[in-house]
Design an enzyme around this catalytic site. Structure first.
Site, PDB file in Angstrom:
ATOM      1  N   ASP A   1      92.826  28.247  25.945  1.00 42.37           N
ATOM      2  CA  ASP A   1      93.641  27.146  26.460  1.00 42.37           C
ATOM      3  C   ASP A   1      92.793  25.906  26.207  1.00 42.37           C
ATOM      4  OD1 ASP A   1      94.734  25.116  27.973  1.00 42.37           O
ATOM      5  OD2 ASP A   1      95.334  26.431  29.617  1.00 42.37           O
ATOM      6  N   HIS A   2      93.204  25.091  25.234  1.00 43.59           N
ATOM      7  CA  HIS A   2      92.288  24.042  24.777  1.00 43.59           C
ATOM      8  C   HIS A   2      91.954  23.040  25.872  1.00 43.59           C
ATOM      9  CE1 HIS A   2      96.161  22.006  24.034  1.00 43.59           C
ATOM     10  NE2 HIS A   2      95.489  20.913  24.324  1.00 43.59           N
TER      11      HIS A   2
ATOM     12  N   HIS B   1      98.110  25.220  31.401  1.00 37.26           N
ATOM     13  CA  HIS B   1      97.213  24.080  31.640  1.00 37.26           C
ATOM     14  C   HIS B   1      97.157  23.708  33.127  1.00 37.26           C
ATOM     15  CE1 HIS B   1      97.292  23.747  27.404  1.00 37.26           C
ATOM     16  NE2 HIS B   1      98.299  22.930  27.272  1.00 37.26           N
TER      17      HIS B   1
END
Lengths: 507, 336
Positions: A196-197, A259
């Site tokens: 999950d960047h 996120h």
């Protein structure tokens, strides 16, 4: 001297960040957008920073590329997207390390060829690990993982292998459980790096340092002192050309489940005993398990869904969601979600986390705002200073990474006037180095086998368990409220907070 | 952030330091207006010791290149022959390039004085220091004497760059490390080589070669003999070899170290004319009688801004091993 009694390596003691083991990075979907915009530039910048092992090579797996077109595309990608620009000398060092294996993911022959290629080259080049990055549509994740395992590149592989996959990890709880099970049948959990960047962003990492390395925060980081928390992931953009994907996903799946829930976990979790991958992830999972799962009839009271209509953003007139490319007629997909998240544990019971995400809001902004309770009594009787805004700590994730604390101060002069003032630091001014791109950090961590910033299977499942009741109601309940593009979102979202003077921060 | 800076400047000749403080406050005043989209960044005090005109240009270029990333208050000392204090204060602000952004400002004060004043530089600079911020002393020419030793008491760390030195400064820096925390950019630039060397000897097969190493070759670029010496010194120190003399001749250096079993290790440092090395080094080779381990730089580089930023930290990531490397170099140079 025999190898069995080799001396200890005397050179490691002065190295803070050891280089990864000699690696072959295999990128599935090497011709795609993610590879061009993020992965290849990340590899290039890691090479430039001296953070890649020697030997290190990259094998692209793609249907249409040959090695020449892959290298040409890679060069163009670096020229267009590298944060450090393009350097011919560095490119010359990278170019021969880029190779291609052509084929279709559905064809077992591709994996056989890949396996033979890796085996042949390992001994020749001294490669000691393989990392597979699946930059492909999610429907291929399980298929590729199982096909890799079938040719001996999954769990128990020698040399060791790792699998990197990027969200979405399933499209609901059931599919996430199924995906995890299928991946687990091919790779051990310790080999799987779910990316999950957001977790690669400096401010997100700093959240833990801020919380657990500053003694003054911990005593007040709880229900006694915090009135509520607001987490906002706002975008000014619409869905662009992603209509087909987005219309089947929506904001809940696209942003809230991953996120936003990661940010909730990081803000709310207890202090880990150690800063290692499993200890931190254990604490995050504990927090996610503490989040209340709403009953279907509760959902309308705690969740607001919206969909953007036409309007103006950044001085440009933009069309409504329903008029976007590849969006189904009469679509009920939400482009905005506001949700009241209740964390039922000793630290947070009764202190809500208000989270929201939306497209076509006035600007791009991701932040975490911790609003503290107001002072119990103002001692400035008769001074007519009116209401005093409570203290607030804001951690800005993007676009300007930094943190600020709102205090109240007297305005200089004869009268007792007060106004809020900000104490703030911005990464660009307090730390002189450039922050690496999130993908550089995450790719480097994965090459080194550090899973701290990656999402574990049980985390993903815990996140889906929170979101699933909302998804269930979404199918049967009322459609999303339409909000004007460029506005703050649907007015119903304001009502979620409309107690004790709470209101959303302006986007 | 925009690259176009906005400058406010004041200059005075024959001034008292109090005037400099007052003028600096005056220049800052407009920035305190709450409506402005510019803010002064305050991260540290950076003293820059006087340097020759050549090194002074390097300092100027480095500070200009740092732009919005430069330290919040830079105090540059310069030498002249007149019995007076001249000063220049500049506040440079980047212009914000988008709505909601804030332009970063930083200030730089240049004080030019004669030797008699520079001998009391610490007292000259004290009124200009920002409280509660770390203070760094930058010695642009590490082998030049520090005009006022009390500057070392004021600074938490000393910043130097020994890359272009021929070795003389390394001996001096070894002395300095006994009384100050020295952060050498040259050492920072060699971080890749330490990591790559550690990685090269990570496998048991390679480590088994270590007790049989008979030669160490370092190829360096341009004028970076000092970088080569530092790297060779580090290898000698960490391998547990005893350093012996080293001879320098026209950019080459040849010497010897002794392994724990008493066998010699030949040290050879040679210039690679067309190299674009990382940290000044192009290649490192360990040799036994029958084998060799070659370490090449690939495309690794050390960018000044990142390195500068790291060097200004109280404990930079690259700090480890520096005293040991300097110690070995000093021993080699002493015995030569």
């Amino acid at each position: 001297m025999s190898v069995g009694t080799a001396p200890a390596n005397p050179f490691t003691q002065d190295v803070k960040q050891p280089l990864p083991d000699p690696t072959t990075l295999v990128i599935f979907g090497a011709g795609g957008d993610l590879a061009s915009r993020k992965l290849i530039p990340a590899v290039y910048n890691l090479l430039l920073a001296g953070l890649l092992p020697d030997p290190m090579r990259v094998i692209g797996v793609a249907r249409r590329h040959d090695v020449h077109s892959f290298r040409k595309t890679a060069r163009e990608a670096i020229e267009a997207h590298s944060r450090t620009g393009f350097d011919e000398d560095a490119w010359k060092a990278l170019e021969p390390r880029l190779e291609i294996v052509q084929g279709d993911f559905g064809n077992p022959e591709l994996f056989k060829t890949l396996g033979e290629r890796l085996e042949r080259d390992d001994a020749r080049l001294g490669i000691t690990q393989h990392v597979f990055y699946l930059a492909v549509a999610p429907r291929f994740f399980a298929q590729i993982a199982k096909a890799l395992a079938a040719v001996g590149l999954g769990s128990g592989a020698d040399p060791p292998t790792r699998l990197m996959i990027e969200k979405p990890f399933g499209h609901d709880l059931e599919s996430a459980l199924r995906l995890n099970a299928e991946v687990a049948s091919a790779f051990d959990e310790s080999q799987v790096f779910r990316l999950d960047h957001y977790l690669g962003k400096e401010t997100v990492q700093n959240l833990q340092v801020l919380r657990f390395a500053n003694g003054i925060l911990e005593p007040i980081w709880n229900r006694r002192y915090v009135d509520h928390v607001q987490i906002t992931v706002a975008e000014d953009l619409g869905i662009g050309h992603r209509g087909a994907y987005y219309d089947s996903a929506g904001a809940l799946r696209d942003v809230i489940q991953n996120h936003v829930m990661q940010l909730v976990a990081l803000v709310g979790m207890e202090a880990p005993v150690r800063f290692d991958a499993d200890t931190i992830r254990d604490e995050k999972v504990k927090l996610l398990h503490s989040v209340r799962r709403y009953k279907p009839e509760e959902v309308p009271d705690f969740v607001v869904r919206g969909q953007y209509g036409g309007g103006w953003v950044g001085g440009e007139e933009v069309r409504a969601y329903l008029d976007e490319e590849d969006v189904a007629d009469g679509s009920r997909t939400e482009t905005y979600v506001a949700m009241r998240v209740e964390v039922d544990n000793w630290r947070w019971a009764g202190t809500p986390f208000y989270v929201r995400t939306g497209k076509r809001l006035p600007r791009r902004m991701t932040e975490i705002a911790v609003q503290f309770r107001p002072v119990p009594h103002l001692p400035f009787a008769g001074s007519d200073i009116g209401d005093v805004e409570p203290n607030e700590m804001v951690l800005s994730v993007q676009p300007d990474e930094g943190a600020s604390l709102r205090l109240v101060a007297k305005v200089p002069g004869q009268t007792m006037s007060v106004r809020p003032v900000q104490m703030e630091f911005k990464y660009g001014t307090s730390f002189l180095g450039d922050s690496p791109e999130a993908y550089e950090r995450l790719l480097h961590d994965a090459l080194r086998g550090d899973a701290t910033l990656f999402t574990r299977a049980d985390e993903v499942e815990a996140e889906w368990r929170i979101v699933q009741p909302v998804l269930d109601v979404r199918q049967s309940g009322p459609g999303p409220s339409v909000y004007e593009a460029g506005s703050q979102g649907p007015p119903e979202a304001d009502e979620l907070l409309a107690v004790r003077g709470r209101s959303w921060r302006q986007v | 952030m925009s690259a176009v800076p906005e400058r406010s400047r004041w200059r005075g000749e024959g001034v008292h330091i109090d005037e400099v403080v007052a003028e600096l406050a005056r220049l800052h005043h407009p920035l305190q207006d709450g409506g402005r989209r510019q803010a002064v960044a305050r991260t540290l005090n950076l003293f820059v010791a006087p340097a020759s005109s050549e090194a002074g240009k390097t300092v100027g270029d480095a500070l200009a290149g740092l732009g919005a990333h430069s330290p919040s208050r830079t105090l540059v000392l310069r030498r002249h022959g007149s019995d007076r204090l001249d000063a220049e204060a500049v506040i440079e602000c980047e212009l914000p390039d988008a709505a909601g952004r804030v332009g970063v400002c930083h200030d730089r004060v240049t004080l030019t004085a004669d030797d008699s004043r520079l001998e009391h530089a610490a007292s000259l600079l004290a009124p200009l220091l920002l409280s509660d911020l770390p203070t760094v002393l930058w010695l642009p020419e590490p082998d030049s004497p520090i005009p006022d030793p009390r500057l070392l008491d004021r600074a938490q760390q000393v910043l130097v760059d020994s890359t272009a030195d021929d070795g003389a400064a390394l001996r001096r820096l070894q002395e300095l490390t006994k009384s100050a925390r020295v952060h050498d950019l040259a050492w920072g630039r060699l971080e890749f080589w330490r990591a790559a060397t550690a990685a090269a000897f990570e496998s048991p097969e390679q480590r088994a070669m270590l007790p049989r190493i008979a030669g160490l070759d370092v190829r360096y670029e341009g004028e970076a003999l000092s970088a080569g010496l530092l790297l060779a010194g580090w290898v000698v120190a960490r391998a547990g070899w005893r350093p012996e003399g080293i001879e320098r001749d026209h950019g080459r250096a040849h010497g010897k170290a002794v392994r724990t079993d008493g066998s010699p290790v030949a040290l050879s440092l040679e210039r690679e004319p067309d190299a674009r090395g990382c940290g000044g080094i192009e290649k490192l080779t360990f040799r036994t009688d029958s084998d060799e381990v070659k370490i090449r730089r690939g495309a690794a580089t050390s960018r000044l801004r990142d390195l500068f930023a790291e060097a200004l930290q109280p404990t930079p990531s690259f700090a480890r091993g520096y005293p040991e490397a300097l110690g070995a170099v000093a021993a080699m140079l002493r015995d030569s």
